[in-house]
Design a protein around this motif. Sequence first.
Motif, PDB file in Angstrom:
ATOM      1  N   GLY A 151      -5.213   8.608  -1.729  1.00 39.39           N
ATOM      2  CA  GLY A 151      -4.632   8.111  -0.481  1.00 39.39           C
ATOM      3  C   GLY A 151      -4.190   9.268   0.375  1.00 39.39           C
ATOM      4  O   GLY A 151      -4.838  10.317   0.385  1.00 39.39           O
ATOM      5  N   GLN A 157       0.831  -1.204   0.000  1.00 39.55           N
ATOM      6  CA  GLN A 157       0.000   0.000   0.000  1.00 39.55           C
ATOM      7  C   GLN A 157       0.863   1.251   0.000  1.00 39.55           C
ATOM      8  O   GLN A 157       0.366   2.371   0.142  1.00 39.55           O
ATOM      9  CB  GLN A 157      -0.891  -0.016   1.254  1.00 39.55           C
ATOM     10  CG  GLN A 157      -2.084   0.848   1.187  1.00 39.55           C
ATOM     11  CD  GLN A 157      -2.940   0.722   2.433  1.00 39.55           C
ATOM     12  OE1 GLN A 157      -2.585   0.060   3.401  1.00 39.55           O
ATOM     13  NE2 GLN A 157      -4.081   1.383   2.420  1.00 39.55           N
ATOM     14  N   SER A 206      -4.926   4.211  -1.166  1.00 40.93           N
ATOM     15  CA  SER A 206      -6.207   3.604  -0.802  1.00 40.93           C
ATOM     16  C   SER A 206      -7.023   3.200  -2.020  1.00 40.93           C
ATOM     17  O   SER A 206      -7.858   2.302  -1.923  1.00 40.93           O
ATOM     18  CB  SER A 206      -7.019   4.540   0.088  1.00 40.93           C
ATOM     19  OG  SER A 206      -7.266   5.744  -0.576  1.00 40.93           O
ATOM     20  N   ASP A 207      -6.783   3.842  -3.200  1.00 44.64           N
ATOM     21  CA  ASP A 207      -7.625   3.528  -4.353  1.00 44.64           C
ATOM     22  C   ASP A 207      -6.899   3.872  -5.655  1.00 44.64           C
ATOM     23  O   ASP A 207      -6.233   4.904  -5.744  1.00 44.64           O
ATOM     24  CB  ASP A 207      -8.923   4.322  -4.268  1.00 44.64           C
ATOM     25  CG  ASP A 207      -9.968   3.889  -5.269  1.00 44.64           C
ATOM     26  OD1 ASP A 207     -10.063   2.672  -5.545  1.00 44.64           O
ATOM     27  OD2 ASP A 207     -10.689   4.757  -5.779  1.00 44.64           O
ATOM     28  N   THR A 232       0.474   6.419   1.355  1.00 44.36           N
ATOM     29  CA  THR A 232      -0.505   5.405   1.735  1.00 44.36           C
ATOM     30  C   THR A 232      -1.588   5.390   0.665  1.00 44.36           C
ATOM     31  O   THR A 232      -2.386   6.320   0.575  1.00 44.36           O
ATOM     32  CB  THR A 232      -1.109   5.712   3.111  1.00 44.36           C
ATOM     33  OG1 THR A 232      -0.054   5.814   4.064  1.00 44.36           O
ATOM     34  CG2 THR A 232      -2.070   4.614   3.532  1.00 44.36           C
TER      35      THR A 232
END
Length: 93
Positions: free
Chosen positions: A66, A34, A86-87, A84
């Motif tokens: 993110g 991630q 997230s998508d 980080t």
Amino acid sequence: MKKWQQHIRPWLVKYLALPSDVMLELPRITIIGQIHVYIENHQGLETYSDTELKLKTNKGFIRITGSAFVLKMMLPEEILLEGTISDVTFIPD
């Protein structure tokens, strides 16, 4: 000429087993966990902030969301993003 190339390229990929990212000029995306995203074969940076990255591609856009994003490397057709994640979303033209 351009339409002819659009029809012959998928045929070459299918029947001659040529790499689709090269023949169809598609982006190659490598995601490590991630925390890292490495994108090759993009056509330019559209949006960048610490929570969003949007790149233009041959077929539309790639949007990555993110937090704590940092561009670790940016070359004309390659980019390395750290943070980080997230998508990852593909947005057609």
